[in-house]
Scaffold this motif. Structure first.
Motif, short mmCIF file in Angstrom:
data_model
loop_
_atom_site.label_atom_id
_atom_site.label_comp_id
_atom_site.label_asym_id
_atom_site.label_seq_id
_atom_site.Cartn_x
_atom_site.Cartn_y
_atom_site.Cartn_z
N ARG A 102 33.64 22.78 -2.57
CA ARG A 102 34.50 23.78 -3.23
C ARG A 102 33.65 24.85 -3.91
N ALA A 103 32.57 24.44 -4.57
CA ALA A 103 31.71 25.42 -5.25
C ALA A 103 31.08 26.38 -4.24
N LEU A 104 30.64 25.86 -3.07
CA LEU A 104 30.08 26.74 -2.05
C LEU A 104 31.11 27.73 -1.54
N ARG A 134 33.16 33.27 -1.28
CA ARG A 134 34.30 34.19 -1.44
C ARG A 134 34.03 35.23 -2.52
N HIS A 135 33.42 34.77 -3.61
CA HIS A 135 33.11 35.69 -4.70
C HIS A 135 32.19 36.81 -4.21
N ARG A 136 31.09 36.45 -3.55
CA ARG A 136 30.13 37.45 -3.08
C ARG A 136 30.74 38.36 -2.01
N MET A 137 31.53 37.78 -1.10
CA MET A 137 32.17 38.59 -0.08
C MET A 137 33.19 39.55 -0.70
N ALA A 138 33.92 39.08 -1.71
CA ALA A 138 34.91 39.94 -2.38
C ALA A 138 34.23 41.15 -3.02
N GLU A 139 33.12 40.92 -3.70
CA GLU A 139 32.40 42.03 -4.32
C GLU A 139 31.92 43.03 -3.27
#
Length: 342
Positions: free
Chosen positions: A282-284, A289-294
């Motif tokens: 889940r953390a990965l 997702r966080h990095r792709m969203a940015e």
């Protein structure tokens, strides 16, 4: 009763330059490799930096062996290896002045091609012994036989004179027919050994190589060192999980079961291997997702619902809540700050 070996997780990776030989072999057999293996052949432009987990490499060989009904597949593929299939390391080896220098570079640049159990080298009388243990697991006879056969193929290709081995040993049980092995290696081949070994006379280290070019070696070493610096330093299995999540994320939210199936491991193994790396699935997934969203929010042409879809979210509102949890900002606020330099 035969000795039962402990189950050791299979670790390590294989370079895309090395994997490419399997696609070429299948092509010569008239088999659609991409259809059989479930993915396109590695791109040459990746410079051999794409890394396949050894578990995945083992599964690819198993699929091919079943399709061709060939239990000797590993041995046969290893015999077709060229310096090109060894990538940058292959070119460095070929340009060395003698076999001893090539062996030294093989150890130095091994991570560019293949990461397996550590290689131990020892001298026993007039023989030099290359030995691999089980610290990185036992992926099976197809993987081991392909690796040792390919090493011998490379040595034969680059040496200016014939290279005769004195003995080869494999960890795996003996096959029904030993003749194909003794025919290829030209020496006694033992099975059910404690370690995988290759033995040859120490005097062979002085053998000159066909295309020796010390100036070229120095140039190629600079390139090889640069490639080594580009290899990720984190766990290879974790990198494979990250790549798999990236590939699956556009189809929806990748689940652990789905990734385990793609990597040909059990869900329990996937969880354990990630725990060993100090993370969890889940953390990965959230980090990716966080990095792709940015990254996507840097493109003002993309709408919020499009970004949510690219990240595998079914609703934009779900993406917004997740992004606020990551950054404390809504996607719109973050985008405005970035795009307007706030």
């Amino acid at each position: 009763m035969p000795e039962t070996r402990p189950a050791i997780p299979i670790r390590g990776f294989v370079s895309s330059a090395y994997v490419r030989v399997l696609y070429e072999y299948l092509d010569r057999q008239g088999v659609d490799a991409a259809a059989l293996l479930g993915e396109a052949a590695p791109e040459i432009v990746d410079r051999g930096l794409r890394r396949y987990p050894r578990e995945r490499w083992s599964a690819m060989l198993e699929l091919t062996a079943r399709r061709l009904n060939d239990p000797l597949l590993g041995l046969r593929i290893g015999q077709t290896i060229t310096t090109a299939h060894f990538g940058m390391m292959g070119y460095v080896l070929a340009a060395c002045p003698q076999l001893e220098a090539a062996m030294s570079r093989m150890i130095e640049y091994g991570r560019l091609l293949y990461e397996t159990s550590p290689l131990h080298i020892s001298r026993q009388g007039d023989e030099l012994v290359f030995e691999w243990g089980l610290s990185h697991g036992c992926p099976g006879p197809l993987v081991d036989e392909c690796w040792i056969a390919s090493l011998y193929a490379i040595i034969r290709n680059i040496a200016a004179q014939p290279v005769k081995l004195t003995q080869v040993g494999f960890i795996n049980p003996a096959p029904p027919d030993l003749q194909p092995y003794t025919d290829w290696f030209g020496c006694p081949v033992l099975f059910s050994q404690a370690t995988t070994t290759v033995r040859f006379e120490v005097a062979l280290l002085a053998l000159p190589l066909r295309q020796s070019d010390e100036m070229l070696v120095r140039v190629l070493e600079l390139q090889a060192n640069a490639l080594l610096a580009e290899l990720p330093q984190t766990d290879d299995f974790e990198q494979a999980v990250r790549r798999c999540i990236l590939q699956l994320i556009r189809e929806g939210e990748p689940e652990l079961e789905q990734v385990a199936r793609e990597l040909h491991v059990t869900e329990r193994t996937l969880r354990r291997r990630l725990d060993d790396s100090g993370t969890n699935f889940r953390a990965l997934r959230e980090h990716i997702r966080h990095r792709m969203a940015e990254k996507y929010l840097l493109d003002p042409r993309l709408k919020l619902n499009e970004i949510a879809q690219l990240l595998g979210y079914s609703e934009p509102s779900t993406f917004t809540r997740a992004f606020k949890r990551w950054t404390g900002l809504t996607p719109h606020s973050y985008q405005q700050q970035i795009l307007h330099g706030s």
